[in-house]
Design an enzyme around this catalytic site. Structure first.
Site, PDB file in Angstrom:
ATOM      1  N   TYR A 187     -19.507  -1.334  -4.614  1.00  0.00           N
ATOM      2  CA  TYR A 187     -18.458  -2.175  -3.999  1.00  0.00           C
ATOM      3  C   TYR A 187     -17.075  -1.574  -4.248  1.00  0.00           C
ATOM      4  CZ  TYR A 187     -16.002  -6.565  -2.872  1.00  0.00           C
ATOM      5  OH  TYR A 187     -15.184  -7.524  -2.328  1.00  0.00           O
ATOM      6  N   LYS A 210     -14.422  -0.214  -1.447  1.00  0.00           N
ATOM      7  CA  LYS A 210     -13.092  -0.814  -1.265  1.00  0.00           C
ATOM      8  C   LYS A 210     -11.980   0.197  -1.536  1.00  0.00           C
ATOM      9  CE  LYS A 210     -14.531  -4.876   0.009  1.00  0.00           C
ATOM     10  NZ  LYS A 210     -14.334  -5.312   1.405  1.00  0.00           N
TER      11      LYS A 210
HETATM   12  P1  NAP Z   1     -18.419 -14.102   2.424  1.00  0.00           P
HETATM   13  O1  NAP Z   1     -18.106 -15.544   2.185  1.00  0.00           O
HETATM   14  O2  NAP Z   1     -19.698 -13.538   1.890  1.00  0.00           O
HETATM   15  O3  NAP Z   1     -18.294 -13.805   3.987  1.00  0.00           O
HETATM   16  C1  NAP Z   1     -18.572 -12.536   4.509  1.00  0.00           C
HETATM   17  C2  NAP Z   1     -19.028 -12.702   5.944  1.00  0.00           C
HETATM   18  O4  NAP Z   1     -19.367 -11.401   6.462  1.00  0.00           O
HETATM   19  C3  NAP Z   1     -20.284 -13.570   6.067  1.00  0.00           C
HETATM   20  O5  NAP Z   1     -20.156 -14.472   7.136  1.00  0.00           O
HETATM   21  C4  NAP Z   1     -21.371 -12.528   6.322  1.00  0.00           C
HETATM   22  O6  NAP Z   1     -22.451 -13.031   7.059  1.00  0.00           O
HETATM   23  C5  NAP Z   1     -20.607 -11.512   7.138  1.00  0.00           C
HETATM   24  N1  NAP Z   1     -21.287 -10.230   7.190  1.00  0.00           N
HETATM   25  C6  NAP Z   1     -21.970  -9.614   6.181  1.00  0.00           C
HETATM   26  N2  NAP Z   1     -22.481  -8.457   6.608  1.00  0.00           N
HETATM   27  C7  NAP Z   1     -22.141  -8.336   7.918  1.00  0.00           C
HETATM   28  C8  NAP Z   1     -22.408  -7.352   8.900  1.00  0.00           C
HETATM   29  N3  NAP Z   1     -23.107  -6.242   8.635  1.00  0.00           N
HETATM   30  N4  NAP Z   1     -21.918  -7.548  10.155  1.00  0.00           N
HETATM   31  C9  NAP Z   1     -21.216  -8.668  10.447  1.00  0.00           C
HETATM   32  N5  NAP Z   1     -20.927  -9.618   9.554  1.00  0.00           N
HETATM   33  C10 NAP Z   1     -21.392  -9.459   8.286  1.00  0.00           C
HETATM   34  O7  NAP Z   1     -17.263 -13.164   1.813  1.00  0.00           O
HETATM   35  P2  NAP Z   1     -15.705 -13.453   1.515  1.00  0.00           P
HETATM   36  O8  NAP Z   1     -15.574 -13.777   0.096  1.00  0.00           O
HETATM   37  O9  NAP Z   1     -15.124 -14.332   2.562  1.00  0.00           O
HETATM   38  O10 NAP Z   1     -15.145 -11.961   1.687  1.00  0.00           O
HETATM   39  C11 NAP Z   1     -14.569 -11.471   2.897  1.00  0.00           C
HETATM   40  C12 NAP Z   1     -14.051 -10.072   2.650  1.00  0.00           C
HETATM   41  O11 NAP Z   1     -13.088 -10.097   1.583  1.00  0.00           O
HETATM   42  C13 NAP Z   1     -15.122  -9.077   2.219  1.00  0.00           C
HETATM   43  O12 NAP Z   1     -14.844  -7.804   2.757  1.00  0.00           O
HETATM   44  C14 NAP Z   1     -14.961  -9.048   0.714  1.00  0.00           C
HETATM   45  O13 NAP Z   1     -15.453  -7.846   0.161  1.00  0.00           O
HETATM   46  C15 NAP Z   1     -13.459  -9.176   0.579  1.00  0.00           C
HETATM   47  N6  NAP Z   1     -13.030  -9.678  -0.732  1.00  0.00           N
HETATM   48  C16 NAP Z   1     -13.409 -10.908  -1.181  1.00  0.00           C
HETATM   49  C17 NAP Z   1     -12.976 -11.336  -2.431  1.00  0.00           C
HETATM   50  C18 NAP Z   1     -13.334 -12.693  -2.984  1.00  0.00           C
HETATM   51  O14 NAP Z   1     -12.945 -12.978  -4.138  1.00  0.00           O
HETATM   52  N7  NAP Z   1     -14.016 -13.552  -2.254  1.00  0.00           N
HETATM   53  C19 NAP Z   1     -12.186 -10.504  -3.224  1.00  0.00           C
HETATM   54  C20 NAP Z   1     -11.840  -9.258  -2.746  1.00  0.00           C
HETATM   55  C21 NAP Z   1     -12.263  -8.850  -1.490  1.00  0.00           C
HETATM   56  P3  NAP Z   1     -23.739 -13.631   6.266  1.00  0.00           P
HETATM   57  O15 NAP Z   1     -23.236 -14.745   5.401  1.00  0.00           O
HETATM   58  O16 NAP Z   1     -24.649 -14.077   7.359  1.00  0.00           O
HETATM   59  O17 NAP Z   1     -24.285 -12.498   5.452  1.00  0.00           O
END
Ligand code: NAP
Length: 253
Positions: A154, A158
């Site tokens: 990861y 990133k």
């Molecule tokens: P999340 O709740 O897991 O949502 C991610 C979404 O992406 C889900 O709807 C997932 O679908 C979808 N997805 C996964 N693989 C995919 C693919 N191959 N094609 C199309 N859609 C896909 O994550 P989040 O926390 O909102 O995170 C969003 C972004 O922010 C990510 O890039 C994450 O790495 C980044 N981020 C998050 C945090 C945090 O603290 N939450 C911190 C730093 C960075 P499914 O649910 O059906 O798999």
């Protein structure tokens, strides 16, 4: 006048969490939004919300780590809305494990969804952006790019987003395209809840611990990230490019 009136955005991984907050924010300020997630059914509830509030949105199913799917998603958005102006590369996954337990599949899937997708979606979108001499790309990096135990895959993905962003800004800037990234700290979503459970903590307890370690004494909400993404997607930030903005409540790393 709303900041995104007449603009069309594509948000990947828009069905939930940070992506859904970005969809709502852009749509509330006038953008028509193509909401891309693994299936159109997953994206439909957010689309229904936007439409109910008087906005325009379209649900698209695509695995954005696959070239054909990415091409089809961009083409479908252009067919529906006539153009695209903003691409938000938000789809992301975790497959955490310490190095000695991390499998090839753990590595490859995370690099594919978090980094390869940003590359192929940006390559698809730039065809339209360069032709119209206008475009905004905002990708999701992470504070984990600086290093995080159990996240070699990861973290590398990133950090890759940061390098991709800096380079695309240089290549596309002369064509009126801004390219930036946002690096969230701890944001309360299904992703961080899953991480809590993986390490044997209740998600509420994990949020409490994360809040204590954050200078502003709270964890982030998806709307905190959506606000910064919207700023980077808007014309008021058109002199900002190639940057990765840390949005983490003042955490040092
Ligand atoms: P999340 O709740 O897991 O949502 C991610 C979404 O992406 C889900 O709807 C997932 O679908 C979808 N997805 C996964 N693989 C995919 C693919 N191959 N094609 C199309 N859609 C896909 O994550 P989040 O926390 O909102 O995170 C969003 C972004 O922010 C990510 O890039 C994450 O790495 C980044 N981020 C998050 C945090 C945090 O603290 N939450 C911190 C730093 C960075 P499914 O649910 O059906 O798999």
């Amino acid at each position: 006048m709303s900041r995104f009136e007449g603009k069309v955005a594509i948000v990947t991984g828009g069905a939930q969490g940070i992506g859904a907050a970005i969809v709502r924010r852009l749509a509330s300020e006038g953008a028509a939004v193509a909401v891309v997630d693994l299936t159109a059914e997953r994206a439909q509830p957010v689309v229904d919300e936007v439409v109910k509030d008087g906005g325009r949105a379209l649900a698209l199913g695509a695995d954005v780590s696959r070239t054909e799917d990415a091409q089809a998603a961009v083409a479908a958005a252009v067919t529906e809305f006539g153009r695209i102006d903003i691409l938000v590369n938000n789809a992301g996954i975790t497959r955490d494990n310490l190095l000695f337990k991390m499998t090839d599949e753990d590595w490859d899937s995370v690099i594919a969804v978090n980094l390869r997708s940003a590359f192929i979606m940006s390559r698809e979108a730039q065809k339209h952006f360069v032709a119209q001499k206008y475009g905004k790309i905002v990708s999701l990096s992470s504070r984990s790019a600086l290093g995080n135990r159990g996240q070699a895959n990861y973290s590398a993905s990133k950090a890759g987003v940061m390098g991709l962003t800096a380079t695309l800004a240089i290549e596309l800037g002369p064509f009126g395209v801004n390219v930036n990234a946002v690096a969230p700290g701890y944001i309360s979503t299904a992703m961080t809840d899953a991480t809590a459970r993986r390490v044997g903590l209740d998600p509420d307890e994990m949020r409490r611990l994360a809040s204590e370690q954050t200078p502003v004494r709270r964890v982030g909400e998806p709307e905190d990230i959506a606000a910064v993404v919207a700023f980077l997607a808007a014309d008021e930030s058109s002199f900002v490019s190639g940057q990765t903005i840390q949005v983490n409540g003042g955490a040092d790393r």
